[in-house]
Design an enzyme around this catalytic site. Structure first.
Site, short mmCIF file in Angstrom:
data_model
loop_
_atom_site.label_atom_id
_atom_site.label_comp_id
_atom_site.label_asym_id
_atom_site.label_seq_id
_atom_site.Cartn_x
_atom_site.Cartn_y
_atom_site.Cartn_z
N HIS A 189 11.31 -7.59 -8.37
CA HIS A 189 11.12 -7.22 -9.78
C HIS A 189 9.68 -6.76 -10.02
O HIS A 189 9.45 -5.72 -10.64
CB HIS A 189 11.47 -8.44 -10.65
N GLU A 190 8.71 -7.53 -9.51
CA GLU A 190 7.30 -7.19 -9.74
C GLU A 190 6.91 -5.94 -8.95
O GLU A 190 6.16 -5.10 -9.46
CB GLU A 190 6.39 -8.37 -9.36
N GLY A 226 6.55 -14.26 -13.25
CA GLY A 226 5.85 -13.20 -12.55
C GLY A 226 5.24 -12.24 -13.55
O GLY A 226 5.65 -12.20 -14.73
N GLN A 250 1.99 -4.30 -16.58
CA GLN A 250 2.47 -4.99 -17.80
C GLN A 250 1.31 -5.38 -18.72
O GLN A 250 1.54 -5.73 -19.87
CB GLN A 250 3.30 -6.23 -17.43
N HIS A 258 7.75 -2.90 -10.78
CA HIS A 258 6.81 -2.55 -11.86
C HIS A 258 5.66 -1.67 -11.34
O HIS A 258 5.12 -0.86 -12.10
CB HIS A 258 6.22 -3.82 -12.48
N CYS A 282 12.71 -9.60 -18.49
CA CYS A 282 11.40 -8.98 -18.27
C CYS A 282 10.52 -9.24 -19.49
O CYS A 282 10.97 -9.05 -20.62
CB CYS A 282 11.57 -7.48 -18.05
N LEU A 283 9.28 -9.66 -19.24
CA LEU A 283 8.35 -9.93 -20.35
C LEU A 283 8.06 -8.65 -21.15
O LEU A 283 7.65 -8.73 -22.30
CB LEU A 283 7.05 -10.53 -19.82
ZN LIG Z 1 9.30 -7.27 -15.69
#
Ligand SMILES: [Zn+2]
Length: 177
Positions: free
Chosen positions: A135-136, A49, A54, A139, A93-94
């Site tokens: 999660h997204e 995702g 991000q 963000h 998380c990226l």
């Molecule tokens: Zn994340």
């Protein structure tokens, strides 16, 4: 299409409330290019995702795709938990590379929003998909998974997580977005 740099914890975009995308902008080249770039960036980073903040775009857009989870582009979303109880599972998380932690999430959510054509979305997600969506969605509200953890003692580096904590779980089945 191109891969954009993923910003990391400390970048103000990750702590900003994202703006809704005006509906008449969705079909325009700027948003369409951003969506294409987000998909490229997610694939390149081997994430399941990615949310627009991000890549330093403070807009209410996220994308996701995983094993057995079809690709989705979600714009201006609203989430409704379907069950009161929470389930704990591992997330990464990226924007917080190499860490994993146990995060409580609703096991099922209803998602309403718009797709990349600007058409309405209204569907239910369960399990891993529901976790990725939450999660997204976080963000878009300046929230990261660390904020959701009940016990920071489960926080682990990826190598140590695989050695001691994963319990044979395929890392690709972990919500990392
Ligand atoms: Zn994340």
């Amino acid at each position: 299409m191109s891969v954009r740099p993923i910003v990391r914890l400390g970048h103000p975009s990750l702590r900003t409330i994202a703006r809704a995308v005006p509906v008449d902008h969705i079909a325009g080249p700027e948003i369409q290019r951003l969506v294409d770039d987000m998909l490229d960036t997610m694939h390149d980073a081997h994430g399941v995702g990615l949310a627009a903040p991000q890549v330093a775009e403070e807009l209410q857009i996220f994308v996701y795709e995983g094993q057995g989870i079809p690709q989705r582009v979600v714009i201006n979303p609203m989430l409704r938990p379907q069950e009161r109880e929470l389930a704990h599972d591992w997330e990464g998380c990226l924007s917080i590379p190499d860490l994993r932690g146990l995060v409580p999430r609703h096991p099922a959510v209803r998602i309403q929003g718009l797709d990349r054509e600007g058409l309405p979305l209204d569907y239910l997600a369960h399990g891993l998909e529901a976790r990725i969506v939450q999660h997204e969605f976080d963000h878009l509200n300046g929230v990261v998974f660390l904020d959701r953890m009940r016990d920071l003692r489960t926080l682990s580096y990826l190598d140590e997580w695989q050695e001691f904590l994963a319990g044979g779980e395929d890392p690709d089945d972990t919500a990392v977005g």
